[in-house]
Design a protein around this motif. Sequence first.
Motif, PDB file in Angstrom:
ATOM      1  N   VAL A  89       0.853  -1.441   0.260  1.00 56.54           N
ATOM      2  CA  VAL A  89       0.179   0.036  -0.004  1.00 56.54           C
ATOM      3  C   VAL A  89       0.714   1.022   0.233  1.00 56.54           C
ATOM      4  N   TYR A  90       2.015   1.008   0.801  1.00 54.09           N
ATOM      5  CA  TYR A  90       2.869   2.272   0.702  1.00 54.09           C
ATOM      6  C   TYR A  90       3.367   2.732  -0.440  1.00 54.09           C
ATOM      7  N   LEU A  91       3.808   1.609  -1.189  1.00 53.24           N
ATOM      8  CA  LEU A  91       4.497   1.777  -2.675  1.00 53.24           C
ATOM      9  C   LEU A  91       3.246   2.269  -3.486  1.00 53.24           C
ATOM     10  N   GLY A 119      10.955   6.839   1.319  1.00 56.65           N
ATOM     11  CA  GLY A 119      11.705   7.618   2.334  1.00 56.65           C
ATOM     12  C   GLY A 119      11.738   6.736   3.657  1.00 56.65           C
ATOM     13  N   THR A 120      10.771   5.598   3.670  1.00 55.10           N
ATOM     14  CA  THR A 120      10.971   4.758   4.988  1.00 55.10           C
ATOM     15  C   THR A 120      10.995   3.206   4.350  1.00 55.10           C
ATOM     16  N   SER A 121      11.971   2.539   5.073  1.00 52.71           N
ATOM     17  CA  SER A 121      12.316   1.235   4.492  1.00 52.71           C
ATOM     18  C   SER A 121      11.177   0.172   4.617  1.00 52.71           C
ATOM     19  N   HIS A 124       3.869   9.036  10.850  1.00 51.12           N
ATOM     20  CA  HIS A 124       5.152   9.559  10.346  1.00 51.12           C
ATOM     21  C   HIS A 124       5.498   8.947   8.968  1.00 51.12           C
ATOM     22  N   VAL A 125       4.856   7.777   8.474  1.00 51.65           N
ATOM     23  CA  VAL A 125       5.078   7.031   7.558  1.00 51.65           C
ATOM     24  C   VAL A 125       4.037   7.257   6.150  1.00 51.65           C
TER      25      VAL A 125
END
Length: 348
Positions: free
Chosen positions: A257-259, A265-267, A304-305
């Motif tokens: 979902v993040y991608l 910026g977050t691993s 913060h992600v």
Amino acid sequence: MSARKRALQIGLFLVIMLMTFYALFSGRNLSEIAHAVAEMSPLYLIPAVGLAVFFVCAEGYMIWYLLRSMKAHKSGGKGSSLFRCIQYSFIGFFYSGITPSASGGQPVQLYYMNKDGNRGSDSTVVLMTVAVAYKFVLVVMGFGILLLWFHPLTGEMGKYFPLYLLGLSLNVILVIIILGVMLFPKVILKAAMLFEGLLIRMKIWKPSDKREGKIREFIDSYGNAVTWLKAHKGKLAFIIFVTFLQRCSVFVLTYMVYLGFGLEGTSAMKVILLQASVYIAVDMLPLPGAQGITELMYQAVFAHVFTGMYLIPSMLVSRGINFYFLLVVSLVTVIAVRIGDKRSRARA
């Protein structure tokens, strides 16, 4: 389960869901949220859905693997088919999702497994093995995160860190209880006989040597199944490995979902560990589907992600896929199985 009790559980689930959605959307720009959700890339949405489906199907595979192994050892049979075992898993997901502490799934799974001709003792041991593997993996992950990622964990969890410790502790206690029940069949026999005696004294049951014989026969078969598991540690190790992959699939889903929102910026490891931490914290809470608290923790932990306007949309997509989407698929499965059973009875 009676129709009234089922209706109450579904009603409670819907009330909590509506309260959760109201808290999430109250005072927010809904069109902005909808627009952000629409920006999710299908290239990552598809694997995210695939990971969610894998999560449920993996449990079905483990049930099939253990049932088949036990059947082959005892009688040369193969037990329920893989497809049927995957149905057991979806059925379990649905009833776990609508009952507090996911308590309703396994009894219904056991009902269908016994109905399909699987030995009650084998089915019980298989479900307990899958459950203890699931909890054991969560406990190992939980302690690993606590020991190796302590400072980032406390910083990211903030006021929810005590809830993480509570969730981890409850899982440890449950693992100990399940292992105790599995490894000491005589304890089960004493508890069953005590329960039978109580029902007889309450005049709910009448004394019956035949029923007592059936209880003892079940416990003997149960003990044999546990003995078989002890003698096949390689199969247990394989179940734990599959369970680890199953658990990780839900955590990796959040990174998809993040991608999918084009963020960076977050691993991957941080996103996965944060999602694992949220899951461990809420897993044992007595709320249907851990609704409400899961969403609150997600907003706090991932603030913060998923920066800017993406926090709520990301939660809607990730939670929507790994819980509500699976719940709908599971409901369809439950309905389909019931219709199939009615047709089978009509033909008979």
